[in-house]
Design an enzyme around this catalytic site. Structure first.
Site, PDB file in Angstrom:
ATOM      1  CG  HIS A  17     -20.289 -73.883 -69.245  1.00  0.00           C
ATOM      2  ND1 HIS A  17     -20.198 -72.760 -70.048  1.00  0.00           N
ATOM      3  CD2 HIS A  17     -21.296 -73.639 -68.367  1.00  0.00           C
ATOM      4  CE1 HIS A  17     -21.130 -71.895 -69.678  1.00  0.00           C
ATOM      5  NE2 HIS A  17     -21.800 -72.396 -68.659  1.00  0.00           N
TER       6      HIS A  17
ATOM      7  CG  ASN B 293     -21.883 -68.424 -67.520  1.00  0.00           C
ATOM      8  OD1 ASN B 293     -21.683 -68.728 -68.693  1.00  0.00           O
ATOM      9  ND2 ASN B 293     -22.742 -69.074 -66.746  1.00  0.00           N
TER      10      ASN B 293
ATOM     11  CB  CYS C 192     -24.335 -73.554 -70.346  1.00  0.00           C
ATOM     12  SG  CYS C 192     -24.924 -72.134 -69.448  1.00  0.00           S
TER      13      CYS C 192
HETATM   14  N1  ACO Z   1     -23.441 -59.931 -53.795  1.00  0.00           N
HETATM   15  C1  ACO Z   1     -23.568 -60.030 -52.464  1.00  0.00           C
HETATM   16  N2  ACO Z   1     -24.405 -60.877 -51.851  1.00  0.00           N
HETATM   17  C2  ACO Z   1     -25.150 -61.686 -52.641  1.00  0.00           C
HETATM   18  C3  ACO Z   1     -25.074 -61.643 -54.049  1.00  0.00           C
HETATM   19  C4  ACO Z   1     -24.175 -60.724 -54.627  1.00  0.00           C
HETATM   20  N3  ACO Z   1     -24.020 -60.594 -55.951  1.00  0.00           N
HETATM   21  N4  ACO Z   1     -25.934 -62.558 -54.539  1.00  0.00           N
HETATM   22  C5  ACO Z   1     -26.531 -63.159 -53.495  1.00  0.00           C
HETATM   23  N5  ACO Z   1     -26.060 -62.625 -52.350  1.00  0.00           N
HETATM   24  C6  ACO Z   1     -26.409 -62.975 -50.976  1.00  0.00           C
HETATM   25  C7  ACO Z   1     -27.773 -63.598 -50.862  1.00  0.00           C
HETATM   26  O1  ACO Z   1     -28.756 -62.601 -50.805  1.00  0.00           O
HETATM   27  C8  ACO Z   1     -27.648 -64.366 -49.564  1.00  0.00           C
HETATM   28  O2  ACO Z   1     -27.803 -63.474 -48.490  1.00  0.00           O
HETATM   29  P1  ACO Z   1     -28.573 -63.962 -47.143  1.00  0.00           P
HETATM   30  O3  ACO Z   1     -27.741 -65.107 -46.619  1.00  0.00           O
HETATM   31  O4  ACO Z   1     -28.539 -62.735 -46.308  1.00  0.00           O
HETATM   32  O5  ACO Z   1     -29.932 -64.379 -47.602  1.00  0.00           O
HETATM   33  C9  ACO Z   1     -26.189 -64.829 -49.562  1.00  0.00           C
HETATM   34  O6  ACO Z   1     -25.514 -63.970 -50.506  1.00  0.00           O
HETATM   35  C10 ACO Z   1     -26.026 -66.260 -49.999  1.00  0.00           C
HETATM   36  O7  ACO Z   1     -26.812 -66.482 -51.156  1.00  0.00           O
HETATM   37  P2  ACO Z   1     -26.873 -67.842 -51.858  1.00  0.00           P
HETATM   38  O8  ACO Z   1     -27.725 -67.772 -53.090  1.00  0.00           O
HETATM   39  O9  ACO Z   1     -27.164 -68.900 -50.847  1.00  0.00           O
HETATM   40  O10 ACO Z   1     -25.366 -67.954 -52.318  1.00  0.00           O
HETATM   41  P3  ACO Z   1     -24.594 -69.200 -52.781  1.00  0.00           P
HETATM   42  O11 ACO Z   1     -23.513 -69.466 -51.828  1.00  0.00           O
HETATM   43  O12 ACO Z   1     -25.498 -70.333 -53.178  1.00  0.00           O
HETATM   44  O13 ACO Z   1     -23.929 -68.646 -54.111  1.00  0.00           O
HETATM   45  C11 ACO Z   1     -24.174 -68.849 -56.486  1.00  0.00           C
HETATM   46  C12 ACO Z   1     -24.732 -68.240 -55.206  1.00  0.00           C
HETATM   47  C13 ACO Z   1     -22.781 -68.254 -56.745  1.00  0.00           C
HETATM   48  C14 ACO Z   1     -25.065 -68.503 -57.665  1.00  0.00           C
HETATM   49  C15 ACO Z   1     -24.097 -70.360 -56.245  1.00  0.00           C
HETATM   50  O14 ACO Z   1     -25.358 -70.888 -55.944  1.00  0.00           O
HETATM   51  C16 ACO Z   1     -23.531 -71.091 -57.375  1.00  0.00           C
HETATM   52  O15 ACO Z   1     -22.326 -71.176 -57.508  1.00  0.00           O
HETATM   53  N6  ACO Z   1     -24.408 -71.664 -58.214  1.00  0.00           N
HETATM   54  C17 ACO Z   1     -24.010 -72.332 -59.394  1.00  0.00           C
HETATM   55  C18 ACO Z   1     -24.793 -71.822 -60.492  1.00  0.00           C
HETATM   56  C19 ACO Z   1     -24.063 -70.885 -61.365  1.00  0.00           C
HETATM   57  O16 ACO Z   1     -22.962 -70.463 -61.167  1.00  0.00           O
HETATM   58  N7  ACO Z   1     -24.731 -70.590 -62.441  1.00  0.00           N
HETATM   59  C20 ACO Z   1     -24.153 -69.811 -63.452  1.00  0.00           C
HETATM   60  C21 ACO Z   1     -25.067 -69.756 -64.577  1.00  0.00           C
HETATM   61  S1  ACO Z   1     -25.756 -71.249 -64.992  1.00  0.00           S
HETATM   62  C22 ACO Z   1     -24.752 -72.102 -65.976  1.00  0.00           C
HETATM   63  O17 ACO Z   1     -23.995 -71.548 -66.706  1.00  0.00           O
HETATM   64  C23 ACO Z   1     -24.817 -73.559 -65.897  1.00  0.00           C
END
Ligand code: ACO
Length: 351
Positions: free
Chosen positions: A278, A308, A112
């Site tokens: 980014h 992304n 990234c």
């Molecule tokens: N659709 C529906 N439900 C989903 C999905 C999906 N695509 N993905 C995960 N879930 C569910 C999980 O299974 C979980 O269910 P549960 O509570 O029954 O166990 C629930 O949603 C919450 O999951 P979390 O992983 O805790 O979700 P979170 O709120 O942390 O969001 C996310 C996930 C969007 C990835 C978040 O952690 C985030 O914003 N991270 C930042 C990292 C990122 O965006 N990286 C991008 C690439 S890296 C980079 O470019 C730097």
């Protein structure tokens, strides 16, 4: 002498994939994806279309935009984490496809942060006088990571068959990552020019203690063999991401490094006219904007349309801001990114 971006271009594949379309293949929803990431749609490459192909499209547009021809380019920097092949890199493939001269091509892999690392190298190349015109490309085809055999072909109109329950269940296992990524490329031509516009202070950081937060365990030369059916079936050939840790690092370290480049340039953060972040996740972009106390209109985003695209997000965003007339003479811009490595950084750019 400053390093000035004299041309920009993008190269994106034709297949638009909405959140709703993804929800037909796995247990997800438009609402979940929009709320958690801000993404509404992304593009997917056709099978057989690689990051070199998209990079070539973007590069051709950027070179024409700079009023140059491919033979004017003196060196190439190609940033990607999804190359066409393990070897060689995309650089020589792009060189041939574009009809460049026998110029050196460098393949860089800072994920990234690839575009920012590329800016630093381009700046050093130009300031040293070694090269006069550098082409910097960021391009990704993430769909290669995704389980195409489990119905993804229906998304790009290459099949109309129904998805089985077993396929849906398997696609759901990787939904936390697959919904976030799209394919695309952006390119810039950077030239050495007299004057006080162009690249200013750049600061890059690496913290290898965070390497495990965003990594790919499979397809590794530490493994024997380096890739196997087992690795593919267990999902090890897809990037592993500790989403919450990436989130925390992103909203802490990007604001820090933006402050660092502003301070080193003698400008206050509020004097920035635009901050190009980014495009990993809308919540991260908003987090960075709020921590820095900038108004939302100074932090443009396009993640809703592209998802992304890793090394391609910043050059695509810069190109779109230019095209929309958001970038005008006399502005202070900053770029910032954070990604796998962990690598992160920021750069000041004066128009
Ligand atoms: N659709 C529906 N439900 C989903 C999905 C999906 N695509 N993905 C995960 N879930 C569910 C999980 O299974 C979980 O269910 P549960 O509570 O029954 O166990 C629930 O949603 C919450 O999951 P979390 O992983 O805790 O979700 P979170 O709120 O942390 O969001 C996310 C996930 C969007 C990835 C978040 O952690 C985030 O914003 N991270 C930042 C990292 C990122 O965006 N990286 C991008 C690439 S890296 C980079 O470019 C730097």
């Amino acid at each position: 002498m400053r390093s000035v971006i004299t041309g920009t271009g993008i190269g994106v594949p034709p297949n638009v994939v909405t959140n709703e379309a993804l929800s037909r293949l796995m247990d997800t929803s438009d609402e979940w994806i929009r709320v958690r990431s801000g993404i509404q749609e992304r593009r997917y490459a056709d099978p057989g279309q690689g990051s070199t192909d998209l990079g070539v499209m973007a590069a051709r547009n950027a070179i024409a935009d700079a009023g140059l021809t491919p033979t004017d380019i003196d060196a190439v920097l190609f940033a990607t984490m999804t190359p066409d092949h393990m070897l060689p890199g995309n650089g020589p493939l792009l060189q041939t496809a574009l009809g460049l001269r026998d110029v050196p091509t460098f393949d860089i892999r800072q994920q990234c942060s690839g575009f920012l690392y590329g800016l630093e190298l381009a700046d050093l190349f130009l300031q040293s006088g070694r090269y006069r015109r550098v082409l910097l490309v960021g391009a990704e085809v993430h769909t290669g990571f995704m389980p195409w055999h489990l119905g993804w072909d229906t998304l790009i109109g290459q099949s109309t068959r129904e998805i089985t329950e077993a396929e849906r269940a398997e696609n759901t296992l990787t939904r936390d990552r697959t919904v976030l990524f799209g394919d695309g490329a952006g390119a810039v031509v950077i030239e050495a020019r007299e004057g006080d516009t162009g690249l200013g202070v750049i600061r890059l950081h690496t913290d290898g203690t965070g390497a495990g937060v965003l990594t790919m365990h499979g397809a590794s030369f530490k493994r024997r063999p380096f890739v196997s059916v087992d690795q593919i079936q267990s999902g090890e050939t897809l990037p592993f991401m500790s989403g919450k840790e990436v989130f925390r690092s992103a909203v802490t370290l990007m604001p820090q490094v933006v402050r660092e480049v502003c301070e080193a340039s003698g400008i206050a953060v509020e004097e920035l006219d635009l901050l190009l972040v980014h495009q990993a996740n809308m919540r991260i972009i908003e987090g960075v904007q709020k921590v820095l106390g900038l108004p939302p209109e100074k932090v443009p985003h396009n993640i809703e349309r592209w998802g992304n695209t890793t090394a391609a997000t910043l050059p695509i965003l810069f190109h779109e801001c230019r095209t929309l007339g958001l970038i005008r003479p006399g502005m202070n811009l900053a770029f910032t990114a954070l990604g796998s490595g962990l690598h992160w950084g920021a750069a000041i750019y004066r128009t």
